[in-house]
Design an enzyme around this catalytic site. Sequence first.
Site, PDB file in Angstrom:
ATOM      1  N   HIS A  77       0.834  -1.208   0.000  1.00  0.00           N
ATOM      2  CA  HIS A  77       0.000   0.000   0.000  1.00  0.00           C
ATOM      3  C   HIS A  77       0.865   1.253   0.000  1.00  0.00           C
ATOM      4  O   HIS A  77       0.627   2.199  -0.758  1.00  0.00           O
ATOM      5  CB  HIS A  77      -0.917  -0.017   1.228  1.00  0.00           C
ATOM      6  CG  HIS A  77      -1.765   1.209   1.378  1.00  0.00           C
ATOM      7  ND1 HIS A  77      -1.356   2.310   2.104  1.00  0.00           N
ATOM      8  CD2 HIS A  77      -2.988   1.529   0.871  1.00  0.00           C
ATOM      9  CE1 HIS A  77      -2.293   3.236   2.050  1.00  0.00           C
ATOM     10  NE2 HIS A  77      -3.290   2.789   1.321  1.00  0.00           N
ATOM     11  N   CYS A 110      -2.252  -4.588 -16.010  1.00  0.00           N
ATOM     12  CA  CYS A 110      -2.369  -3.498 -15.034  1.00  0.00           C
ATOM     13  C   CYS A 110      -1.459  -3.737 -13.835  1.00  0.00           C
ATOM     14  O   CYS A 110      -1.508  -3.008 -12.858  1.00  0.00           O
ATOM     15  CB  CYS A 110      -3.818  -3.336 -14.572  1.00  0.00           C
ATOM     16  SG  CYS A 110      -4.544  -4.811 -13.864  1.00  0.00           S
TER      17      CYS A 110
END
Length: 780
Positions: A422, A732
Amino acid sequence: MAVLWLDEISAGDLEKVGGKGASLGELTGAGLPVPPGFVVTAGTYRSFIEEAEIDEELFEVVDVDVDDSSALATAADRAQELILETPFPEDLREEILDSYHQVGNGEAFVAVRSSATAEDLPDASFAGQQETFLNVTEEALLDRVRECWASLFTQRAIYYRQEQGFDHSAVNIAVVVQQMVDAEKSGVMFTSHPSTGDPTMIIEAAWGLGEAVVSGAVSPDNYVVPREEDDIDVTVAEKKVMHEKDEETGETVEREVPEDRRNARVLSDDEIGKLVELGERVEDHYDTPQDVEWAIVGDDVYMLQSRPITTIDEGGSGGEAPDASGAVDAAKGVTDGSGSVQAASGGDGGSSGGSSGDVIVDGLGSSPGTVSGAAQIVTKLDDLDKVKEGDIIVTEMTMPDMVPAMKRASGIITDEGGMTSHAAIVSRELGVPAIVGTTNATTVLEDGQVVTLDGDKGAVLEGQEVEPDEETEPVEEVRPQSPVKPMTATEVKVNVSIPEAAERAAATGADGVGLLRTEHMILSLNQTPAKFIAENGEDAYIQELVQGIRGVADEFYPRPVRVRTLDAPTDEFRQLEGGEDEPKEHNPMLGYRGIRRSLDRPGVFAHELEAFRRLYEMGYDNVEIMFPLVNDAEDIYQAKRLMEEAGIDPEKRKWGAMIETPASALSVEGMAEAGIDFASFGTNDLTQYTLAVDRNNEHVADRFDELHPSILKLIGNVIETCREHDVDTSICGQAGSKPEMVQFLVDEGVSSISANIDAVRDVQHEVKRTEQKLLLDSVR
């Protein structure tokens, strides 16, 4: 009179005929080649609603809280219903039809185009928000005029006007009725560079009607014409589809471009010369750079529209960010993507040269740039309050609810995590230098200690090694600086993890969003979905998703935004309020996540799908749905059934699956037969599952290799199978930003590549180089 002819109109009639009508009238008066037609005036629309006595209810209905999705939907439905169900007065009906009979001897196909009175103004572009209908005949004309009026009150138009501070009752709408040009080739032309204002014309061209270019359905040829030189820079794209009139039905249809014209150059030098001459005439007439839509039939060139370019920066240093309407550079993707990555935050352009202090902590450099600042140790969420502008956050690992503090910080350092954690992903998107996986930063560094963070080398140095530079804006750092976007047949999109990064992502000039993650929107609620719904209700949860996705869809409209449904592992949910009931898994990355969780909890999943349904209802037809961690066709059939139960038509909307496991790569043919429109490689997971390497474990980070032959073989086989079944392929994952992977994917024939925000420019150029090499090799 309800109708004014184009040769009766000038630029001064803006309030009567709207921006589009005034522009076409002005061009007609200047002797430029504009197809004949007339305008049903804005005053006619106003008289229509006032004489029918629906005006007061109309404006009262749309005076709602636009952030309340349910209220907005109800308002839009009622407002459009009021207009569509009100009959035409007989005298108005006759005047419009009589005028139509004078266009093309009454047998013409016409374009019916909305022209709002605040549209196409330099400071307020509503482009693309109201309706346009092509190839309309007498039978449907009056209904199409009324539908143009009603399009003033779609959910997206209501939302945008309210956000921009426009009074609904002050915006009127005219309707242009103009003879259709059955274009053989068409496109757009910028008479000066849309960012810098340099005297360089940029022409985009494709086969057939211009809607395919403006909507982004086709990658057009690109012609760059410096007006002071003879050199023309020509980039020929692969033009897969074209829009044209169906001779039997008269409707506009999308068809495949014949093989012999797909890679053929659209414009000859002579045609470019004619367009340049027209461009110079229209720019001279308006005395300002213009954005022109044009069409060619035989030897004739027609001008279909011209409006001021709204993106030129008066300082000459680049254009403004695309607005929510997707106007000009956003809609057409003309801004380019080249140049090197700039310093992320008050740094030195990403170079650590000159840093001479002792290295006190090191890890993985996950977001480039070099900054100095005071370290702030964050061990719990309450500690975030002490993070001030310019501080460096030092924490064990970041969580979604830390994003506001991460935006304030000049740098991020974490004990744990890898290049796809993250902290790494969000820092890159925010343009904040970061180092992850240091193992001990929170114990070695002290609160308030001044350090220098080198996000390229992954080193934390003692003391201030970088002087605070003139403050730079993260959005401007990624905005392309060179004149023209490299035109490529392979689309280059961008990954977005958090809605807060949407403006920065859109500024790259990417062809759309290849991955928008929903889990960060959900995890930032700091409650599990079940807990949030229990305390706030289902509608509140759905609205959180709608608002998050809408913010990104607005920035990119009409470019596509591919949204991945929830894919958060149980260990992340367990840290949220209500997470105590989450299963405790030995390896959450292999556990209860992705589509398997969604299919197991169809009640919660239905709320996600309802958010998509509402977005489609609001007019966000650029949103696409992507299902994560799919294994086989059975997963696809179950997800498809739930879409249908939620009121989403799988035949009408674009949707697809992530290819993240060897099983999905080997089962893609069955998924194609189940109806997916696209397959998107998630190389982070595909690599870890194929090589048995935990991507967030710094101890085995050196074994994580997306370019491993086994990974490339799986990817190549999927692309080949998908091409046989007319299914698009994309990537992606993190690897999409690597030149070696870009070269491999383009060679294999991938449809699109989605890169990190700070890599879009370089990937665009790498794609163009690879495509040109393939073309050269094919003729040598």
